[in-house]
Motif scaffolding. Structure first.
Motif, PDB file in Angstrom:
ATOM      1  N   GLY A   1      12.544  44.903  88.313  1.00 54.79           N
ATOM      2  CA  GLY A   1      11.373  44.813  87.457  1.00 54.79           C
ATOM      3  C   GLY A   1      11.026  43.391  87.082  1.00 54.79           C
ATOM      4  O   GLY A   1      10.055  43.129  86.397  1.00 54.79           O
ATOM      5  N   LYS A   2      11.841  42.437  87.509  1.00 55.77           N
ATOM      6  CA  LYS A   2      11.460  41.039  87.297  1.00 55.77           C
ATOM      7  C   LYS A   2      11.969  40.167  88.445  1.00 55.77           C
ATOM      8  O   LYS A   2      12.958  40.504  89.094  1.00 55.77           O
ATOM      9  CB  LYS A   2      11.968  40.516  85.958  1.00 55.77           C
TER      10      LYS A   2
ATOM     11  N   LEU B   1      -2.399  38.409  86.036  1.00 54.29           N
ATOM     12  CA  LEU B   1      -1.010  38.665  85.643  1.00 54.29           C
ATOM     13  C   LEU B   1      -0.889  38.911  84.152  1.00 54.29           C
ATOM     14  O   LEU B   1      -0.031  39.653  83.704  1.00 54.29           O
ATOM     15  CB  LEU B   1      -0.133  37.466  86.019  1.00 54.29           C
ATOM     16  N   ASN B   2      -1.765  38.258  83.386  1.00 52.12           N
ATOM     17  CA  ASN B   2      -1.590  38.271  81.939  1.00 52.12           C
ATOM     18  C   ASN B   2      -2.243  39.443  81.232  1.00 52.12           C
ATOM     19  O   ASN B   2      -2.216  39.517  80.012  1.00 52.12           O
ATOM     20  CB  ASN B   2      -2.120  36.959  81.345  1.00 52.12           C
ATOM     21  N   ILE B   3      -2.876  40.365  81.984  1.00 56.13           N
ATOM     22  CA  ILE B   3      -3.603  41.444  81.302  1.00 56.13           C
ATOM     23  C   ILE B   3      -2.636  42.371  80.566  1.00 56.13           C
ATOM     24  O   ILE B   3      -2.669  42.494  79.353  1.00 56.13           O
ATOM     25  CB  ILE B   3      -4.478  42.236  82.299  1.00 56.13           C
ATOM     26  N   ASN B   4      -1.742  43.023  81.307  1.00 56.49           N
ATOM     27  CA  ASN B   4      -0.698  43.808  80.636  1.00 56.49           C
ATOM     28  C   ASN B   4       0.499  43.956  81.573  1.00 56.49           C
ATOM     29  O   ASN B   4       0.484  43.445  82.694  1.00 56.49           O
ATOM     30  CB  ASN B   4      -1.224  45.174  80.187  1.00 56.49           C
ATOM     31  N   ASP B   5       1.533  44.653  81.120  1.00 56.89           N
ATOM     32  CA  ASP B   5       2.765  44.719  81.899  1.00 56.89           C
ATOM     33  C   ASP B   5       2.579  45.435  83.226  1.00 56.89           C
ATOM     34  O   ASP B   5       3.196  45.090  84.229  1.00 56.89           O
ATOM     35  CB  ASP B   5       3.862  45.423  81.080  1.00 56.89           C
ATOM     36  N   PHE B   6       1.695  46.466  83.210  1.00 54.15           N
ATOM     37  CA  PHE B   6       1.461  47.222  84.437  1.00 54.15           C
ATOM     38  C   PHE B   6       0.838  46.329  85.512  1.00 54.15           C
ATOM     39  O   PHE B   6       1.340  46.240  86.629  1.00 54.15           O
ATOM     40  CB  PHE B   6       0.547  48.411  84.137  1.00 54.15           C
ATOM     41  N   THR B   7      -0.242  45.619  85.123  1.00 55.23           N
ATOM     42  CA  THR B   7      -0.874  44.737  86.111  1.00 55.23           C
ATOM     43  C   THR B   7       0.088  43.621  86.489  1.00 55.23           C
ATOM     44  O   THR B   7       0.130  43.215  87.634  1.00 55.23           O
ATOM     45  CB  THR B   7      -2.167  44.106  85.584  1.00 55.23           C
TER      46      THR B   7
ATOM     47  N   VAL C   1       0.381  43.295  90.341  1.00 56.38           N
ATOM     48  CA  VAL C   1      -0.282  42.100  90.872  1.00 56.38           C
ATOM     49  C   VAL C   1       0.763  41.117  91.378  1.00 56.38           C
ATOM     50  O   VAL C   1       0.633  40.535  92.457  1.00 56.38           O
ATOM     51  CB  VAL C   1      -1.177  41.448  89.787  1.00 56.38           C
ATOM     52  N   ASP C   2       1.841  40.980  90.615  1.00 58.44           N
ATOM     53  CA  ASP C   2       2.908  40.073  91.020  1.00 58.44           C
ATOM     54  C   ASP C   2       3.508  40.524  92.353  1.00 58.44           C
ATOM     55  O   ASP C   2       3.731  39.716  93.260  1.00 58.44           O
ATOM     56  CB  ASP C   2       3.985  40.035  89.924  1.00 58.44           C
ATOM     57  N   ALA C   3       3.738  41.843  92.488  1.00 60.78           N
ATOM     58  CA  ALA C   3       4.305  42.359  93.736  1.00 60.78           C
ATOM     59  C   ALA C   3       3.356  42.083  94.898  1.00 60.78           C
ATOM     60  O   ALA C   3       3.782  41.612  95.960  1.00 60.78           O
ATOM     61  CB  ALA C   3       4.572  43.854  93.604  1.00 60.78           C
ATOM     62  N   GLY C   4       2.078  42.338  94.694  1.00 59.02           N
ATOM     63  CA  GLY C   4       1.090  42.111  95.751  1.00 59.02           C
ATOM     64  C   GLY C   4       1.024  40.639  96.135  1.00 59.02           C
ATOM     65  O   GLY C   4       1.054  40.287  97.323  1.00 59.02           O
TER      66      GLY C   4
END
Lengths: 436, 237
Positions: free
Chosen positions: B227-228, B115-121, B125-128
């Motif tokens: 988006g959140k 989750l912490n890599i960047n906003d895209f991941t 990742v959060d959605a998945g």
């Protein structure tokens, strides 16, 4: 061969789910479901609910929310200030001065709270600014605090020990009492480190504290004394067999509420905040426990734990080698998982192993707490480090570096536990226990 | 009994897993429509999560009261029959009912390296993760409800010594039957006490797991639309 295959599948699904940020409790359920569907013909869903319902509605578990609540109440009182003000006059005599308030404060708060994050914030909130103002070196302030906060999980009540006791069906009271002396020994180790600093780094010593009369010392610590009384009541009632762990927890909650009321910090807001906070934490742990219960059921069906235990037994390792291997294993696991999760996750596998090897399970509980707590102050994932980062705005790497001596002391503690297992087993074997 | 029998012409698994997933996917595609349709529902749901959390908290007070009562009864030499069972039921209530509330306050922990890599991941990742969690929680809820119904059909009673008054059971019976029958149910309810039927303490399990599943689907939709997620104050390690 099936076992090897099963192990590979379990591990793969587990890391895939945990790694992709699925909440720990639900991830464990997912892994267990995959295992049940692949390796058994039992209906997975029904078996899951039966296990979960039995575990979730058990009487032993009720100690958990109550001890969390007790800590939450005291966390919201003025205890944080009082700990520092009350302890400081007594600590200034010791070589190393007020740095000892970090250790003593953590020890006392650990005895009313089962979580190391709460211990860290409560003590740090006051001691960090006060110690900085007095000119103690930053690395000593941060390092000793990071280390001492881990006492939160050693000294009873300890959430990790409750969870461990519930998972392997051992007496929580015994585990609590077993953690008492090792916790104090660890605190003594931390304090001797501060004393050593005092004598070896003479130029870093700040100005000595001004003198204070005995009367004003007592006045400063007047709020501390009721807390100490509460601590002794809770732990003592368990030790002397007057109360079960759950009853001691209930006494603790009522005592904490009374203290907060007398102190004037109990309002409807703080009461409901402590209640809701405790409810959430307890629900979080309950979900993980449910996932772990289902996972150990699934693993039990595959025969994996027994096979592993007899495999380890067949290797004819000495207990010391086994413990050393487990230490490394948990330290590595702790790099990625928090302490609670790594305990519940592995118990299904590790419990048969240690019982087979003839290791005392009460002793092992204390051992595992020291190890997972060490992992909390080592990077990359160390919960205490994150809390401290939030409080001090230092880089994680800096905080981790200041904590290295504490990590060494905790590893030394593991050696001490192995060499003298009696420090964990003597007290619980000599206490009076009541049924239930 | 088939676990996934059809309801309204669709197999249950389609109703429980596929439809919510499609709904989430649609709300990602038609964000604007979703932003018009969902907010009123979100407000209702938020109140529901909070109410359930407060109910859970009151169960925690009940645990405390039961244990205090148990201690007092021991000192005074009277017996409090089934106190451990009641405390256990309250414990289950505390845990299950607080799941959704705890989720939205970021109390449930997870590993967040990806989750912490960047906003895209973080987003994907959060959605998945939320999707997987939602499916797992829905499965959990489905079997919790099934077990709850089975306990009622098989007339499963407690193993302990705990008893509940008959009028309480009659009250719950009235909720699930038509008002026309209320009079008869109430009239037939005895004034005695009976051993606790297991379905009663299992109700919080059904309600709590359903709410957790809803909360996770809800978070998935909110993540895709806004988006959140709805999760506040999560400590991401």
């Amino acid at each position: 061969m099936t076992e090897l295959y099963a192990t590979a599948i379990f591990l793969f699904v587990l890391f895939a789910l945990l790694g992709s940020s699925v909440w720990v409790g639900l991830a464990l359920m997912g892994v267990a479901w995959v295992g049940m569907e692949l390796f058994t013909v039992r209906p997975a869903g029904d078996a899951m609910i039966t296990t979960i319902w039995t575990g979730a509605s058990s009487w032993t578990l009720t100690a958990l929310p109550l001890f969390i609540w007790m800590g939450e109440i005291l966390y919201r009182t003025r205890l944080s200030q009082d700990l520092f003000r009350g302890l400081a006059p007594w600590m200034r005599w010791l070589p190393g001065g007020l740095l000892h308030t970090n250790i003593a404060g953590c020890t006392i708060f650990a005895a009313v709270s089962g979580s190391s994050a709460a211990t860290l914030t409560t003590v740090g909130k006051m001691s960090i600014p006060e110690l900085r103002r007095r000119g103690y070196p930053e690395y000593m302030i941060i390092g000793t605090l990071a280390g001492a906060a881990t006492l939160g999980l050693m000294i009873p009540p300890s959430l990790t020990l409750i969870v461990y006791g519930v998972t392997i069906n051992e007496s929580i009271t015994k585990l609590f009492i077993a953690g008492l002396i090792p916790g104090l020994v660890l605190a003594a180790l931390f304090m001797s480190y501060i004393v050593a600093w005092h004598f070896f780094k003479k130029d870093e010593r700040p100005e000595p504290e001004p003198k204070m009369s005995f009367g004003s010392m007592m006045k400063e610590s007047r709020f501390l004394i009721p807390v100490l009384v509460l601590v002794f009541t809770v732990i003592g009632s368990m030790y002397f067999g007057w109360a079960t762990a759950t009853e001691a927890a209930a006494v603790g909650v009522i005592g904490a509420l009374t203290l907060a009321l007398i102190q004037g910090s109990l309002s409807w807001d703080t009461f409901s905040a402590s209640l809701m906070g405790a409810t959430r934490t307890s629900a979080m742990i309950a979900l993980i426990l449910m996932g772990a219960a289902f996972l150990s059921l699934a693993m039990g069906f595959t025969g994996l734990p027994r096979a592993l235990a007899s495999w380890i037994d067949g290797m004819d390792l000495s207990p010391v080698v086994l413990i050393a291997a487990l230490t490394v294993f948990y330290l590595v696991l702790g790099m990625f998982l928090d302490g609670l999760s790594s305990v519940v996750l592995t118990m299904a596998i590790v419990e048969p192993m240690i019982r087979q090897a003839g290791i005392d399970v009460i002793w092992f509980g204390i051992f595992i707490v020291v190890v997972v707590e060490t992992a909390q102050v080592t990077p990359p994932i160390g919960f205490n480090l994150f809390v401290l980062q939030g409080m001090t705005k230092h880089e994680i790497s800096y905080i981790a570096k200041t904590a290295i001596p504490m990590v060494m002391l905790m590893l030394l503690m593991i050696v001490i536990l192995v060499v003298w297992p009696e420090i964990a087993t003597w007290l619980p074997n000599n206490m009076r226990q009541m049924g239930g | 009994m088939n676990d996934w029998q059809s309801i309204l012409g669709l197999p249950l698994w389609a109703l429980l897993f596929v439809i919510p997933t499609l709904l989430a996917a649609l709300s990602l595609i038609y964000r604007k429509t979703a932003l018009r349709v969902f907010p009123p529902l979100w407000r209702v749901l938020d109140r529901l999560y909070l109410a359930s959390g407060m109910l859970a908290a009151s169960f925690m007070c009940v645990i405390l009261l039961i244990i205090v009562a148990q201690m007092i009864s021991r000192w005074t030499g009277t017996t409090f029959q089934g106190s451990t069972e009641f405390a256990g039921y309250a414990m289950a209530g505390t845990s299950f009912l607080a799941f959704a509330h705890a989720l939205n306050h970021g109390a449930h922990i997870r590993v967040s390296i990806l989750l912490n890599i960047n906003d895209f991941t973080k987003f994907w990742v959060d959605a998945g993760a939320t999707l997987i969690a939602a499916i797992t929680a829905t499965y959990f809820a489905r079997y919790a409800v099934k077990t709850n119904f089975l306990s009622d059909i098989l007339n499963d009673r407690t193993q302990g010594q705990d008893q509940v008054p008959e009028w309480l059971l009659a009250l719950f019976n009235m909720i699930t039957s038509s008002p026309a029958d209320w009079g008869t149910i109430w009239a037939n309810a005895g004034s005695g006490w009976v051993y606790t039927p297991v379905w009663l303490p299992q109700l919080p399990m059904s309600i709590g797991t359903i709410l957790l599943a809803i909360a996770l689907w809800d978070n998935l939709v909110r993540l895709l639309v806004n988006g959140k997620t709805n999760i506040v104050g999560e400590i991401l390690e």
